[in-house]
Design a protein around this motif. Sequence first.
Motif, PDB file in Angstrom:
ATOM      1  N   LEU A  79       0.825  -1.210   0.000  1.00  0.00           N
ATOM      2  CA  LEU A  79       0.000   0.000   0.000  1.00  0.00           C
ATOM      3  C   LEU A  79       0.857   1.257   0.000  1.00  0.00           C
ATOM      4  O   LEU A  79       0.566   2.224  -0.714  1.00  0.00           O
ATOM      5  CB  LEU A  79      -0.918   0.003   1.222  1.00  0.00           C
ATOM      6  CG  LEU A  79      -1.992  -1.087   1.282  1.00  0.00           C
ATOM      7  CD1 LEU A  79      -2.719  -1.026   2.621  1.00  0.00           C
ATOM      8  CD2 LEU A  79      -2.972  -0.944   0.131  1.00  0.00           C
ATOM      9  N   PRO A 142     -10.513   2.539  -1.904  1.00  0.00           N
ATOM     10  CA  PRO A 142      -9.922   1.581  -2.851  1.00  0.00           C
ATOM     11  C   PRO A 142     -10.753   0.308  -2.963  1.00  0.00           C
ATOM     12  O   PRO A 142     -11.218  -0.233  -1.968  1.00  0.00           O
ATOM     13  CB  PRO A 142      -8.547   1.286  -2.242  1.00  0.00           C
ATOM     14  CG  PRO A 142      -8.256   2.463  -1.367  1.00  0.00           C
ATOM     15  CD  PRO A 142      -9.589   2.893  -0.817  1.00  0.00           C
ATOM     16  N   ARG A 143     -10.933  -0.127  -4.197  1.00  0.00           N
ATOM     17  CA  ARG A 143     -11.608  -1.402  -4.443  1.00  0.00           C
ATOM     18  C   ARG A 143     -11.120  -1.925  -5.785  1.00  0.00           C
ATOM     19  O   ARG A 143     -10.756  -1.151  -6.671  1.00  0.00           O
ATOM     20  CB  ARG A 143     -13.125  -1.232  -4.439  1.00  0.00           C
ATOM     21  CG  ARG A 143     -13.650  -0.279  -5.486  1.00  0.00           C
ATOM     22  CD  ARG A 143     -15.184  -0.249  -5.477  1.00  0.00           C
ATOM     23  NE  ARG A 143     -15.687   0.326  -4.247  1.00  0.00           N
ATOM     24  CZ  ARG A 143     -15.960   1.611  -4.108  1.00  0.00           C
ATOM     25  NH1 ARG A 143     -15.747   2.456  -5.112  1.00  0.00           N
ATOM     26  NH2 ARG A 143     -16.435   2.074  -2.966  1.00  0.00           N
ATOM     27  N   SER A 144     -11.112  -3.221  -5.950  1.00  0.00           N
ATOM     28  CA  SER A 144     -10.654  -3.807  -7.204  1.00  0.00           C
ATOM     29  C   SER A 144     -11.675  -3.537  -8.308  1.00  0.00           C
ATOM     30  O   SER A 144     -12.856  -3.316  -8.038  1.00  0.00           O
ATOM     31  CB  SER A 144     -10.436  -5.308  -7.044  1.00  0.00           C
ATOM     32  OG  SER A 144     -11.654  -5.948  -6.693  1.00  0.00           O
ATOM     33  N   ASP A 205      -5.514  -1.269  -8.061  1.00  0.00           N
ATOM     34  CA  ASP A 205      -5.977  -2.647  -8.147  1.00  0.00           C
ATOM     35  C   ASP A 205      -4.933  -3.600  -7.554  1.00  0.00           C
ATOM     36  O   ASP A 205      -5.267  -4.543  -6.829  1.00  0.00           O
ATOM     37  CB  ASP A 205      -6.255  -3.023  -9.603  1.00  0.00           C
ATOM     38  CG  ASP A 205      -7.728  -2.926  -9.970  1.00  0.00           C
ATOM     39  OD1 ASP A 205      -8.470  -2.223  -9.250  1.00  0.00           O
ATOM     40  OD2 ASP A 205      -8.133  -3.539 -10.974  1.00  0.00           O
ATOM     41  N   CYS A 208      -4.994  -3.623  -3.860  1.00  0.00           N
ATOM     42  CA  CYS A 208      -6.141  -4.351  -3.308  1.00  0.00           C
ATOM     43  C   CYS A 208      -5.998  -5.865  -3.428  1.00  0.00           C
ATOM     44  O   CYS A 208      -6.400  -6.618  -2.534  1.00  0.00           O
ATOM     45  CB  CYS A 208      -7.427  -3.910  -4.015  1.00  0.00           C
ATOM     46  SG  CYS A 208      -7.965  -2.233  -3.624  1.00  0.00           S
ATOM     47  N   THR A 209      -5.423  -6.325  -4.551  1.00  0.00           N
ATOM     48  CA  THR A 209      -5.439  -7.758  -4.864  1.00  0.00           C
ATOM     49  C   THR A 209      -4.069  -8.436  -4.758  1.00  0.00           C
ATOM     50  O   THR A 209      -4.010  -9.681  -4.632  1.00  0.00           O
ATOM     51  CB  THR A 209      -5.967  -7.987  -6.295  1.00  0.00           C
ATOM     52  OG1 THR A 209      -5.031  -7.421  -7.230  1.00  0.00           O
ATOM     53  CG2 THR A 209      -7.334  -7.328  -6.475  1.00  0.00           C
TER      54      THR A 209
END
Length: 214
Positions: A79, A142-144, A205, A208-209
């Motif tokens: 992050l 934040p989100r994918s 992305d 997040c992943t």
Amino acid sequence: MRDSFHSELESLREQLSAMCAQAVEALRSAGRAVLEADHELAERVVAADREIDLARDRCDETAQRLLALQAPVASDLRLVITAVHCADKIERMGDLAAHIADTARLAHPACVVPAELTGAVTELGTVAAGMADRLVELLREPRSGGYAQLNETDQTVDAIHAELMNRITDTSWAYGIPSATSLALLVRFYERFADQAVSVAKRLDFACTGIMAA
């Protein structure tokens, strides 16, 4: 210690989203300066780019402090490194907005965009600014999936850019080489602004992943 880390990480997210909001406001102001041949507005956009540079520096300082004092584990380290990358890209978006404003400043009192191309250039600016607006939302929460969305929208930017370049380089171009050169640079700045937004979304992305999109 972990509460302190996550508090500072949240602060870093807020700094990035505010910085991106500055960049998109600069883009919109630069677009108005171009289409309205507004020299004073163009000057303000160019001068305000310094504020975005300083915002990038503050983000870097926060990230360095987190790395030095908090010893983040792998996922948190991802992050922080993502934030450093995003700050650089958003600062570049601010630079590109200033370059757009600069085309208006240098062309003044003439308008760099011929009347027949006003609609296409306006659409180019609207789509690019909308991408940055979406990026502000992704930076705050934040989100994918944001990368796929912005990458798809970027295809529209590329198509408008290609259409305008075809018009500029066509043998029927009636406005001279200096005008063609200025307009080609202008639309390239918009296209690169959108590319930087996609690059930021790609890194978000990944944060997040843990998977970097191809």
